[in-house]
Scaffold this motif. Structure first.
Motif, PDB file in Angstrom:
ATOM      1  N   THR A 119       0.832  -1.198   0.000  1.00 28.83           N
ATOM      2  CA  THR A 119       0.000   0.000   0.000  1.00 28.83           C
ATOM      3  C   THR A 119       0.871   1.253   0.000  1.00 28.83           C
ATOM      4  O   THR A 119       0.676   2.156  -0.805  1.00 28.83           O
ATOM      5  CB  THR A 119      -0.928   0.017   1.231  1.00 28.83           C
ATOM      6  N   GLU A 120       1.861   1.253   0.887  1.00 25.53           N
ATOM      7  CA  GLU A 120       2.701   2.454   0.974  1.00 25.53           C
ATOM      8  C   GLU A 120       3.438   2.689  -0.345  1.00 25.53           C
ATOM      9  O   GLU A 120       3.556   3.828  -0.806  1.00 25.53           O
ATOM     10  CB  GLU A 120       3.694   2.330   2.129  1.00 25.53           C
ATOM     11  N   LYS A 121       3.897   1.605  -0.937  1.00 19.78           N
ATOM     12  CA  LYS A 121       4.604   1.717  -2.218  1.00 19.78           C
ATOM     13  C   LYS A 121       3.694   2.355  -3.273  1.00 19.78           C
ATOM     14  O   LYS A 121       4.100   3.258  -4.004  1.00 19.78           O
ATOM     15  CB  LYS A 121       5.047   0.317  -2.667  1.00 19.78           C
ATOM     16  N   ARG A 122       2.451   1.884  -3.307  1.00 21.60           N
ATOM     17  CA  ARG A 122       1.513   2.413  -4.299  1.00 21.60           C
ATOM     18  C   ARG A 122       1.170   3.879  -4.038  1.00 21.60           C
ATOM     19  O   ARG A 122       1.046   4.672  -4.972  1.00 21.60           O
ATOM     20  CB  ARG A 122       0.219   1.608  -4.278  1.00 21.60           C
ATOM     21  N   VAL A 123       1.008   4.221  -2.757  1.00 15.05           N
ATOM     22  CA  VAL A 123       0.681   5.601  -2.406  1.00 15.05           C
ATOM     23  C   VAL A 123       1.812   6.519  -2.859  1.00 15.05           C
ATOM     24  O   VAL A 123       1.588   7.572  -3.463  1.00 15.05           O
ATOM     25  CB  VAL A 123       0.441   5.735  -0.886  1.00 15.05           C
ATOM     26  N   GLU A 125       4.105   5.936  -5.175  1.00 15.92           N
ATOM     27  CA  GLU A 125       4.136   5.997  -6.640  1.00 15.92           C
ATOM     28  C   GLU A 125       3.066   6.934  -7.198  1.00 15.92           C
ATOM     29  O   GLU A 125       3.331   7.767  -8.051  1.00 15.92           O
ATOM     30  CB  GLU A 125       3.859   4.606  -7.232  1.00 15.92           C
ATOM     31  N   ALA A 126       1.849   6.767  -6.655  1.00 17.94           N
ATOM     32  CA  ALA A 126       0.720   7.548  -7.172  1.00 17.94           C
ATOM     33  C   ALA A 126       0.941   9.035  -6.934  1.00 17.94           C
ATOM     34  O   ALA A 126       0.713   9.863  -7.821  1.00 17.94           O
ATOM     35  CB  ALA A 126      -0.576   7.085  -6.525  1.00 17.94           C
ATOM     36  N   LEU A 127       1.411   9.397  -5.746  1.00 19.47           N
ATOM     37  CA  LEU A 127       1.625  10.815  -5.456  1.00 19.47           C
ATOM     38  C   LEU A 127       2.747  11.386  -6.304  1.00 19.47           C
ATOM     39  O   LEU A 127       2.687  12.527  -6.753  1.00 19.47           O
ATOM     40  CB  LEU A 127       1.908  11.012  -3.964  1.00 19.47           C
ATOM     41  N   GLU A 128       3.781  10.549  -6.557  1.00 22.16           N
ATOM     42  CA  GLU A 128       4.868  11.032  -7.416  1.00 22.16           C
ATOM     43  C   GLU A 128       4.388  11.182  -8.863  1.00 22.16           C
ATOM     44  O   GLU A 128       4.798  12.104  -9.557  1.00 22.16           O
ATOM     45  CB  GLU A 128       6.076  10.102  -7.306  1.00 22.16           C
ATOM     46  N   LEU A 129       3.523  10.275  -9.269  1.00 24.19           N
ATOM     47  CA  LEU A 129       2.978  10.365 -10.629  1.00 24.19           C
ATOM     48  C   LEU A 129       2.244  11.679 -10.889  1.00 24.19           C
ATOM     49  O   LEU A 129       2.253  12.190 -11.996  1.00 24.19           O
ATOM     50  CB  LEU A 129       2.001   9.211 -10.894  1.00 24.19           C
ATOM     51  N   VAL A 130       1.580  12.192  -9.871  1.00 18.96           N
ATOM     52  CA  VAL A 130       0.877  13.461 -10.079  1.00 18.96           C
ATOM     53  C   VAL A 130       1.740  14.659  -9.686  1.00 18.96           C
ATOM     54  O   VAL A 130       1.238  15.771  -9.500  1.00 18.96           O
ATOM     55  CB  VAL A 130      -0.486  13.523  -9.342  1.00 18.96           C
ATOM     56  N   LYS A 150      -5.313  19.774  -4.379  1.00 22.50           N
ATOM     57  CA  LYS A 150      -6.323  18.840  -3.872  1.00 22.50           C
ATOM     58  C   LYS A 150      -6.754  17.889  -4.969  1.00 22.50           C
ATOM     59  O   LYS A 150      -6.919  16.703  -4.774  1.00 22.50           O
ATOM     60  CB  LYS A 150      -7.567  19.613  -3.416  1.00 22.50           C
ATOM     61  N   ARG A 151      -6.957  18.467  -6.129  1.00 22.90           N
ATOM     62  CA  ARG A 151      -7.435  17.664  -7.231  1.00 22.90           C
ATOM     63  C   ARG A 151      -6.404  16.617  -7.620  1.00 22.90           C
ATOM     64  O   ARG A 151      -6.733  15.493  -7.956  1.00 22.90           O
ATOM     65  CB  ARG A 151      -7.741  18.569  -8.416  1.00 22.90           C
ATOM     66  N   ARG A 152      -5.102  16.994  -7.572  1.00 23.70           N
ATOM     67  CA  ARG A 152      -4.067  16.023  -7.903  1.00 23.70           C
ATOM     68  C   ARG A 152      -4.037  14.899  -6.875  1.00 23.70           C
ATOM     69  O   ARG A 152      -3.799  13.741  -7.202  1.00 23.70           O
ATOM     70  CB  ARG A 152      -2.712  16.712  -8.015  1.00 23.70           C
ATOM     71  N   VAL A 153      -4.284  15.239  -5.598  1.00 22.67           N
ATOM     72  CA  VAL A 153      -4.336  14.199  -4.568  1.00 22.67           C
ATOM     73  C   VAL A 153      -5.484  13.229  -4.868  1.00 22.67           C
ATOM     74  O   VAL A 153      -5.338  12.009  -4.790  1.00 22.67           O
ATOM     75  CB  VAL A 153      -4.526  14.815  -3.156  1.00 22.67           C
ATOM     76  N   ALA A 154      -6.631  13.792  -5.257  1.00 24.38           N
ATOM     77  CA  ALA A 154      -7.790  12.951  -5.557  1.00 24.38           C
ATOM     78  C   ALA A 154      -7.489  12.027  -6.745  1.00 24.38           C
ATOM     79  O   ALA A 154      -7.860  10.856  -6.747  1.00 24.38           O
ATOM     80  CB  ALA A 154      -9.005  13.816  -5.848  1.00 24.38           C
ATOM     81  N   ILE A 155      -6.782  12.551  -7.743  1.00 24.19           N
ATOM     82  CA  ILE A 155      -6.418  11.726  -8.894  1.00 24.19           C
ATOM     83  C   ILE A 155      -5.447  10.623  -8.453  1.00 24.19           C
ATOM     84  O   ILE A 155      -5.559   9.474  -8.873  1.00 24.19           O
ATOM     85  CB  ILE A 155      -5.812  12.590 -10.028  1.00 24.19           C
ATOM     86  N   ALA A 156      -4.513  10.980  -7.555  1.00 21.20           N
ATOM     87  CA  ALA A 156      -3.566   9.982  -7.040  1.00 21.20           C
ATOM     88  C   ALA A 156      -4.317   8.842  -6.361  1.00 21.20           C
ATOM     89  O   ALA A 156      -3.930   7.673  -6.468  1.00 21.20           O
ATOM     90  CB  ALA A 156      -2.579  10.633  -6.068  1.00 21.20           C
ATOM     91  N   GLY A 157      -5.409   9.166  -5.675  1.00 22.82           N
ATOM     92  CA  GLY A 157      -6.212   8.142  -5.010  1.00 22.82           C
ATOM     93  C   GLY A 157      -6.741   7.105  -5.987  1.00 22.82           C
ATOM     94  O   GLY A 157      -6.813   5.919  -5.671  1.00 22.82           O
ATOM     95  N   VAL A 158      -7.072   7.550  -7.188  1.00 22.93           N
ATOM     96  CA  VAL A 158      -7.549   6.614  -8.214  1.00 22.93           C
ATOM     97  C   VAL A 158      -6.363   5.856  -8.816  1.00 22.93           C
ATOM     98  O   VAL A 158      -6.415   4.648  -9.042  1.00 22.93           O
ATOM     99  CB  VAL A 158      -8.346   7.368  -9.308  1.00 22.93           C
TER     100      VAL A 158
END
Lengths: 286, 275
Positions: A119-123, A125-130, A150-158
């Protein structure tokens, strides 16, 4: 691997006086690696279409097939479909709820029963991606961030769900030009670097023109036009008629052509317009 | 009394004492009665804060604001100020309160204790002014975004406000909804209402009599749309877009064509090129 829509029909409130046919005769294939733009004014069926694509709604008629799984045939497969097709709603920042950015992004993967490390790895990665620095953002409260952040965080969640397809419904609505560019830059990068197939829903033609390689125009629940951005924008009269805005440049080009200017119809940028107009003006005065 | 309906004098504002930066930082602006002013600036430039200060939702940390000569810091005048300068916000779903359109518009005057026959008249006038009379019996949640915003504008009109302040009223609307709202504003402008429109959209700002550009809590440019938008470089520096037609006109002028730098609409440029 693709998402296919076969002869889709969708009817709201069937059997009541409010019955509306929201979508009709929709045939569409979104292939891996595509960057598709969907435009249409409010009520044209855009949002209904994307809710069908990830199984939130079931078509009244026709089939949606996501990577060979027919949506709705087997209810147990719905969660798989929703993970494969990530949907970012309008104003996704309203869906942020956790105390920290990292916890918020982790909510999806946690529900997939992934290990804590994964989970942490994915989080991360996702935050770095945005475009965030993981260390400096992870413990922030999402509510202290700017609108674009905020919107980028929400996109990272997906993104943390590792979808094959990412569908974004009006991702820049309500943002200023700087926030808009910030989001679009990230989406462009996602498509290029992370190889995510992207479907971008918008009513801003200017934005779509810069990003996608294929556009479909929805009007009254049907696919009214489709093609490359250039093919679509060269028909600015038609777009205006169905309630869509066209980039100002396209409008200038269209007006000049009406008045006898011999210039190409499929011009999207100020730079191109300048070159074409200069060519024509010089031709006439030399 | 002079003919300024809103006077902003050296206003500074910060949200909390600990903040080092002011959200509005030494702003002065006078708005004439009947003027249609557009305020543009990127997020965080202070434009929405300024609107809330005018409406007395926030009070200046320093400086003074007068609405029709009333000091916004004067508690006893609060309701008079809000009646004189009504606000319309970005999200149409957050500002409609009743289950029927005409009841929603009546909500303001009812709270002011206006007599019922007078309320009826005001509600009808307001509905006609925004072109929504035939929708008066509908529930607002079944209307489109543009229609909802027109209802919100009608709600302000029913208060007999002299001035309407709109904070990004079209940000959540599609092109046809935006056009509906802008057409309504132009009509009200022609009828002499004072309009203060906060927006991100340059094509809306060019319709105003006056454009004010804000950055870092202060006013950077102020003038007619033509005067303001010809400063392309400066405007881009503030993180804003310029109308594409202005940019194209200036690019063509650089190449030696005889085109003035302050073209702001398509028709003017096309006419010049087709001479």
């Amino acid at each position: 691997m693709s998402i296919k829509a076969e002869n889709i029909k969708y009817i709201y409130s069937e059997g009541t006086p409010f019955m509306t046919v929201a979508l009709d005769e929709i045939n569409l294939e979104i292939k891996e690696g595509d960057f598709l733009g969907v435009i249409g004014h409010t009520g044209s069926g855009k949002s209904t279409l994307i809710q069908l694509l990830n199984g939130l709604e079931k078509p009244s008629d026709g089939k949606i097939i996501v990577n060979d799984i027919v949506v709705g045939e087997d209810k147990k497969k719905l969660s798989k479909i929703r993970q494969t097709v990530g949907l970012v709603f309008q104003y996704p920042e309203y869906q942020l709820f956790e105390e920290t950015v990292a916890k918020d992004v982790a909510f999806g993967p946690m529900n997939l029963n992934l290990s804590e490390e994964e989970t942490e790895k994915r989080v991360k990665e996702a935050l770095e991606l945005v475009g965030f620095n993981y260390k400096s953002i992870k413990d922030e409260s999402p509510f202290d961030l700017s609108g674009g952040q905020k919107r980028r965080v929400a996109i990272a969640g997906v993104l943390a769900m590792k979808p094959d397809y990412l569908i974004l419904d009006e991702p820049t609505a309500g943002l200023d030009p700087a926030g808009r560019n910030e989001i679009f830059e990230q989406i462009k990068k996602l498509h290029k670097k992370a190889n995510v197939t992207v479907v971008l829903v918008s009513h801003s033609m200017e934005d779509i023109a810069k990003l996608v390689n294929r556009v479909i125009v929805l009007y009254k629940g049907k696919i009214h036009m489709q093609g490359t951005p250039k093919e679509i924008y060269s028909q600015s009269e038609e777009l205006k008629k169905i309630g869509l805005g066209v980039p100002q440049v396209a409008e200038i080009v269209n007006e000049l052509r009406k008045r006898g200017f011999n210039i190409r119809p499929d011009i999207l940028t100020v730079e191109e317009a300048k070159e074409e107009i200069l060519k024509e003006v010089r031709r006439n005065y030399v | 009394m002079d003919d300024y309906i809103i006077k902003i004098e050296n206003v500074k504002f910060k949200y909390s004492k600990e903040d080092t930066d002011y959200a509005v930082d030494g702003c002065s602006l006078n708005i004439k009665k009947g003027e249609f002013t557009a305020i543009i600036g990127h997020n965080g430039s202070g434009k929405s804060t300024l609107a809330k200060l005018i409406n007395s939702i926030l009070l200046p940390t320093e400086g003074k604001i007068y609405v029709k000569g009333m000091d916004t810091a004067d508690d006893s005048k609060l309701w008079d100020i809000r009646q004189a300068a009504g606000m319309v916000f970005q999200n149409p779903d957050n500002q409609l309160v009743a289950t029927i359109v005409e009841e929603d518009i009546a909500f303001g005057p009812e709270n002011q204790g206006v007599e019922s026959s007078e309320i009826r008249r005001r509600v009808d006038d307001a509905l006609n002014a925004v072109g929504m009379y035939e929708y008066r019996k509908r529930p607002p949640h079944l209307l489109s975004g543009g229609q909802k915003q027109r209802i919100a504008i009608a709600g302000v009109l029913a208060l007999n406000s002299d001035c309407i302040i709109l904070d990004e009223p079209t940000a959540m609307l599609d092109p046809s909804g935006r056009k509906e709202v802008m057409d309504t504003l132009k009509k009200l402008d022609a009828q002499g209402k004072t309009i203060l429109l906060i927006t991100h959209y340059m094509d809306e700002a060019v319709l105003a009599d006056r454009v004010v550009i804000m950055d870092k809590g202060n006013i950077k440019l102020d003038g007619t749309p033509k005067d303001v938008f010809k400063n392309i470089e400066a405007i881009k520096k503030f993180g804003l877009d310029v109308p594409q037609v202005t940019e194209l006109a200036q690019e063509l002028a650089k190449e030696g064509l005889n085109i003035p730098p302050d073209i702001i609409n398509v028709k003017d440029l096309v006419d010049l090129l087709c001479q």
